[in-house]
Motif scaffolding. Structure first.
Motif, PDB file in Angstrom:
ATOM      1  N   MET A  54      16.735  22.066  25.934  1.00  0.00           N
ATOM      2  CA  MET A  54      17.562  20.857  25.996  1.00  0.00           C
ATOM      3  C   MET A  54      17.555  20.279  27.412  1.00  0.00           C
ATOM      4  SD  MET A  54      20.860  21.988  23.689  1.00  0.00           S
ATOM      5  CE  MET A  54      21.710  20.413  23.804  1.00  0.00           C
ATOM      6  N   VAL A  55      17.773  21.139  28.393  1.00  0.00           N
ATOM      7  CA  VAL A  55      17.816  20.698  29.792  1.00  0.00           C
ATOM      8  C   VAL A  55      16.471  20.108  30.202  1.00  0.00           C
ATOM      9  CG1 VAL A  55      18.048  21.509  32.184  1.00  0.00           C
ATOM     10  CG2 VAL A  55      19.687  22.256  30.445  1.00  0.00           C
ATOM     11  N   ASP A  56      15.380  20.780  29.816  1.00  0.00           N
ATOM     12  CA  ASP A  56      14.047  20.268  30.130  1.00  0.00           C
ATOM     13  C   ASP A  56      13.831  18.892  29.488  1.00  0.00           C
ATOM     14  OD1 ASP A  56      13.412  22.503  31.637  1.00  0.00           O
ATOM     15  OD2 ASP A  56      12.281  23.485  30.020  1.00  0.00           O
ATOM     16  N   GLY A  57      14.309  18.718  28.274  1.00  0.00           N
ATOM     17  CA  GLY A  57      14.191  17.423  27.600  1.00  0.00           C
ATOM     18  C   GLY A  57      14.966  16.337  28.328  1.00  0.00           C
ATOM     19  N   TRP A  58      16.158  16.678  28.759  1.00  0.00           N
ATOM     20  CA  TRP A  58      16.960  15.697  29.503  1.00  0.00           C
ATOM     21  C   TRP A  58      16.273  15.313  30.801  1.00  0.00           C
ATOM     22  CZ3 TRP A  58      22.112  18.868  29.138  1.00  0.00           C
ATOM     23  CH2 TRP A  58      22.582  18.843  27.824  1.00  0.00           C
ATOM     24  N   ALA A  59      15.688  16.285  31.467  1.00  0.00           N
ATOM     25  CA  ALA A  59      14.999  16.009  32.735  1.00  0.00           C
ATOM     26  C   ALA A  59      13.782  15.123  32.493  1.00  0.00           C
ATOM     27  CB  ALA A  59      14.589  17.313  33.412  1.00  0.00           C
ATOM     28  N   PRO A 130      18.805  11.537  41.833  1.00  0.00           N
ATOM     29  CA  PRO A 130      18.196  12.710  42.482  1.00  0.00           C
ATOM     30  C   PRO A 130      19.091  13.952  42.412  1.00  0.00           C
ATOM     31  CG  PRO A 130      17.929  10.781  43.877  1.00  0.00           C
ATOM     32  CD  PRO A 130      18.856  10.390  42.765  1.00  0.00           C
ATOM     33  N   ALA A 131      20.390  13.778  42.550  1.00  0.00           N
ATOM     34  CA  ALA A 131      21.308  14.917  42.474  1.00  0.00           C
ATOM     35  C   ALA A 131      21.310  15.502  41.062  1.00  0.00           C
ATOM     36  CB  ALA A 131      22.719  14.495  42.875  1.00  0.00           C
ATOM     37  N   ARG A 132      21.261  14.634  40.038  1.00  0.00           N
ATOM     38  CA  ARG A 132      21.188  15.125  38.656  1.00  0.00           C
ATOM     39  C   ARG A 132      19.872  15.844  38.407  1.00  0.00           C
ATOM     40  NH1 ARG A 132      24.273  10.672  37.856  1.00  0.00           N
ATOM     41  NH2 ARG A 132      22.499   9.282  37.614  1.00  0.00           N
ATOM     42  N   ALA A 133      18.783  15.312  38.951  1.00  0.00           N
ATOM     43  CA  ALA A 133      17.477  15.963  38.783  1.00  0.00           C
ATOM     44  C   ALA A 133      17.500  17.366  39.398  1.00  0.00           C
ATOM     45  CB  ALA A 133      16.377  15.115  39.416  1.00  0.00           C
ATOM     46  N   ASP A 134      18.090  17.500  40.575  1.00  0.00           N
ATOM     47  CA  ASP A 134      18.211  18.810  41.214  1.00  0.00           C
ATOM     48  C   ASP A 134      19.089  19.744  40.377  1.00  0.00           C
ATOM     49  OD1 ASP A 134      16.592  18.077  43.330  1.00  0.00           O
ATOM     50  OD2 ASP A 134      18.263  17.681  44.711  1.00  0.00           O
ATOM     51  N   ALA A 135      20.205  19.224  39.893  1.00  0.00           N
ATOM     52  CA  ALA A 135      21.119  20.041  39.090  1.00  0.00           C
ATOM     53  C   ALA A 135      20.461  20.482  37.786  1.00  0.00           C
ATOM     54  CB  ALA A 135      22.405  19.268  38.814  1.00  0.00           C
ATOM     55  N   LEU A 136      19.713  19.576  37.162  1.00  0.00           N
ATOM     56  CA  LEU A 136      18.984  19.937  35.939  1.00  0.00           C
ATOM     57  C   LEU A 136      17.940  21.011  36.224  1.00  0.00           C
ATOM     58  CD1 LEU A 136      18.488  16.423  34.308  1.00  0.00           C
ATOM     59  CD2 LEU A 136      19.767  18.341  33.311  1.00  0.00           C
ATOM     60  N   SER A 137      17.240  20.856  37.328  1.00  0.00           N
ATOM     61  CA  SER A 137      16.216  21.826  37.700  1.00  0.00           C
ATOM     62  C   SER A 137      16.823  23.217  37.946  1.00  0.00           C
ATOM     63  CB  SER A 137      15.477  21.344  38.951  1.00  0.00           C
ATOM     64  OG  SER A 137      14.548  22.301  39.374  1.00  0.00           O
ATOM     65  N   GLU A 138      17.926  23.257  38.659  1.00  0.00           N
ATOM     66  CA  GLU A 138      18.578  24.535  38.942  1.00  0.00           C
ATOM     67  C   GLU A 138      19.129  25.171  37.671  1.00  0.00           C
ATOM     68  OE1 GLU A 138      21.373  24.448  42.166  1.00  0.00           O
ATOM     69  OE2 GLU A 138      19.986  23.332  43.460  1.00  0.00           O
ATOM     70  N   LEU A 139      19.669  24.359  36.778  1.00  0.00           N
ATOM     71  CA  LEU A 139      20.189  24.878  35.517  1.00  0.00           C
ATOM     72  C   LEU A 139      19.053  25.408  34.644  1.00  0.00           C
ATOM     73  CD1 LEU A 139      22.600  25.377  33.687  1.00  0.00           C
ATOM     74  CD2 LEU A 139      22.450  22.983  32.943  1.00  0.00           C
TER      75      LEU A 139
END
Length: 158
Positions: A54-59, A130-139
């Motif tokens: 799911m997270v990968d899809g959102w990213a 960019p902050a959401r992209a980082d947060a998605l990546s870390e999650l």
């Protein structure tokens, strides 16, 4: 000894697989056993994989950047499922602690259980793309780590 038994014994002794098996060192009695096949840990792996997808899809789709996404049903459902996963990770930690086995996995599961809510909150609090992209990546990394630490072959304690 009958001739048939003698021939069978000789054939068994000349089988190269028997010789190879005999040449290997015996498995240690106290060697760590993988928990990946146990129902709780298999459930953790499955849930982590689903949430990571799911997270990968959102990213990939940029869906997390849409207005109202963080307050919508999809993200609310994700948060609930992530909280359930964190609870399962803590249960895994407790089970391993009570068994007195696998110190590394036990500690890692506790850390993941504590980090999942933090990473979800960081995603929710991110105010820029960019902050959401980082947060998605870390999650996504944390969810993937949750799968890999359980499915990795256990190592003897040092």
């Amino acid at each position: 000894m009958s001739c048939g038994l003698a021939i069978a014994s000789m054939l068994m002794l000349t089988n190269p697989d028997v010789a190879l098996a005999a040449a290997r060192p015996p498995a240690a009695v106290d060697a760590p056993v993988s928990v990946a096949g146990e129902p709780l840990f298999a459930d953790i792996v499955a849930r982590s994989g689903t949430l990571k997808a799911m997270v990968d899809g959102w990213a990939a789709d940029g869906v997390a950047d849409q207005t109202g996404f963080m307050t919508g049903d999809v993200f609310s459902g994700f948060k609930a499922r992530a909280a359930e996963l964190a609870d399962l990770d803590m249960q895994g930690h407790i089970i391993l602690r009570e068994r007195g086995t696998d110190g590394d996995l036990k500690c890692i599961l506790r850390g993941i259980a504590e980090d999942i809510p933090k990473k979800v909150a960081a995603l929710e609090a991110a105010t820029t793309a960019p902050a959401r992209a980082d947060a998605l990546s870390e999650l996504a990394y944390l969810l993937n780590d949750n799968v890999e630490v359980i499915t990795a072959p256990p190592q003897p304690e040092a």
